[in-house]
Design a protein around this motif. Structure first.
Motif, short mmCIF file in Angstrom:
data_model
loop_
_atom_site.label_atom_id
_atom_site.label_comp_id
_atom_site.label_asym_id
_atom_site.label_seq_id
_atom_site.Cartn_x
_atom_site.Cartn_y
_atom_site.Cartn_z
N ALA A 20 0.58 -1.14 -0.04
CA ALA A 20 0.00 -0.03 0.06
C ALA A 20 1.04 1.15 -0.23
N ALA A 21 2.07 1.17 0.37
CA ALA A 21 2.65 2.48 1.06
C ALA A 21 3.35 2.53 -0.62
N ALA A 22 3.70 1.27 -1.18
CA ALA A 22 4.69 1.68 -2.67
C ALA A 22 3.57 2.26 -3.47
N LEU A 23 2.21 1.73 -2.93
CA LEU A 23 1.07 2.44 -4.89
C LEU A 23 0.77 3.82 -3.93
N ARG A 24 0.99 3.72 -2.57
CA ARG A 24 0.74 5.06 -2.20
C ARG A 24 1.54 6.96 -2.59
N GLN A 25 2.67 5.95 -2.87
CA GLN A 25 3.71 6.97 -3.02
C GLN A 25 3.41 7.28 -4.59
N GLN A 26 3.47 5.88 -5.54
CA GLN A 26 2.84 6.63 -6.99
C GLN A 26 2.48 7.18 -7.36
N VAL A 27 1.11 7.25 -6.19
CA VAL A 27 0.11 7.98 -6.56
C VAL A 27 0.68 9.48 -6.31
N ILE A 28 0.42 9.49 -5.22
CA ILE A 28 1.13 11.10 -4.30
C ILE A 28 2.41 11.53 -6.22
N ALA A 29 3.30 10.79 -6.37
CA ALA A 29 4.21 10.68 -7.07
C ALA A 29 3.31 12.05 -8.27
N ASN A 30 2.95 11.03 -8.82
CA ASN A 30 1.10 11.37 -10.34
C ASN A 30 0.30 12.45 -9.65
N ASN A 31 0.23 13.15 -8.11
CA ASN A 31 -0.56 13.79 -7.92
C ASN A 31 0.13 15.32 -8.52
N LEU A 32 1.46 14.94 -8.03
CA LEU A 32 2.87 16.24 -7.70
C LEU A 32 3.04 16.58 -9.65
N ALA A 33 2.82 15.45 -10.06
CA ALA A 33 3.70 15.61 -11.93
C ALA A 33 2.50 16.67 -12.15
N ASN A 34 0.55 15.93 -11.67
CA ASN A 34 0.05 16.98 -12.53
C ASN A 34 -1.40 18.19 -11.77
N VAL A 35 0.31 19.10 -10.95
CA VAL A 35 0.23 20.17 -9.88
C VAL A 35 -0.94 21.02 -11.12
N ASN A 36 -0.05 20.95 -11.94
CA ASN A 36 -0.57 22.66 -13.73
C ASN A 36 -1.37 21.98 -14.17
N THR A 37 -2.00 20.38 -14.31
CA THR A 37 -2.95 20.37 -15.03
C THR A 37 -4.21 20.52 -14.34
N PRO A 38 -4.67 21.10 -16.26
CA PRO A 38 -6.00 21.79 -15.53
C PRO A 38 -7.01 20.65 -15.56
N GLY A 39 -7.78 21.16 -14.36
CA GLY A 39 -9.09 19.90 -14.09
C GLY A 39 -8.74 18.83 -13.64
N TYR A 40 -7.69 18.25 -13.05
CA TYR A 40 -7.15 17.64 -12.51
C TYR A 40 -7.68 17.26 -11.32
N LYS A 41 -7.46 16.21 -10.68
CA LYS A 41 -8.74 15.86 -9.27
C LYS A 41 -7.91 15.22 -8.91
N ARG A 42 -7.10 15.20 -7.85
CA ARG A 42 -5.87 14.66 -6.97
C ARG A 42 -6.37 13.07 -6.92
N GLN A 43 -5.71 12.52 -6.20
CA GLN A 43 -6.21 10.79 -6.20
C GLN A 43 -5.28 10.21 -4.91
N ALA A 44 -5.92 9.16 -4.10
CA ALA A 44 -5.66 9.03 -3.19
C ALA A 44 -5.91 7.85 -2.41
N VAL A 45 -5.07 6.69 -1.59
CA VAL A 45 -4.83 5.79 -1.25
C VAL A 45 -5.75 5.20 -0.26
#
Length: 129
Positions: A20-45
């Motif tokens: 779960a922690a490994a997946l959470r790391q990927q999800v958080i990194a994806n959120n950070l990568a999309n910080v400037n993407t219009p309309g993007y909604k953050r994801q969580a685990v």
């Protein structure tokens, strides 16, 4: 025999939490990568509450009725659809995500240490020292 060595609740819980922690790391990194993407909604685990419930069931008289082992508990990725003050509709807060990333890294390291100690203890038993 090996199932008894690696099938205990503590080992199963630690390995499931590590996944779960490994997946959470990927999800958080994806959120950070999309910080400037219009309309993007953050994801969580979601994981810890399901693990806690499973562990609590293990310590009740109904444990024998539970057909799902702890190892079958899987983390779930979900989208956080909260509103934002941003005009582009993006709800990622880079500071919050960075804190979550650091906390998750600490959790991951602790879980790796826990699993490593279990293997060290097993090695000690096998070697007889």
């Amino acid at each position: 025999m090996l199932d008894m060595l690696f099938g205990g609740d503590a080992f199963q819980a630690a390995t499931a939490a590590l996944n779960a922690a490994a997946l959470r790391q990927q999800v958080i990194a994806n959120n950070l990568a999309n910080v400037n993407t219009p309309g993007y909604k953050r994801q969580a685990v979601s994981f810890e509450s399901a693990l806690q419930s499973a562990l609590e069931i293990r310590h009740t008289p109904f444990a024998a009725l539970d057909p799902h082992p702890i190892s079958s508990i899987q983390p779930t990725v979900y989208t956080v659809n909260t509103t934002t003050d941003r005009t582009d509709g993006n709800n990622v807060d880079p500071e919050s995500e960075s804190v979550a990333l650091a906390m998750n890294a600490i959790r991951y390291d602790a879980l790796v240490t826990t699993i490593s100690l279990q293997f060290t203890n097993l090695k000690t038993v096998i070697n007889g020292r």
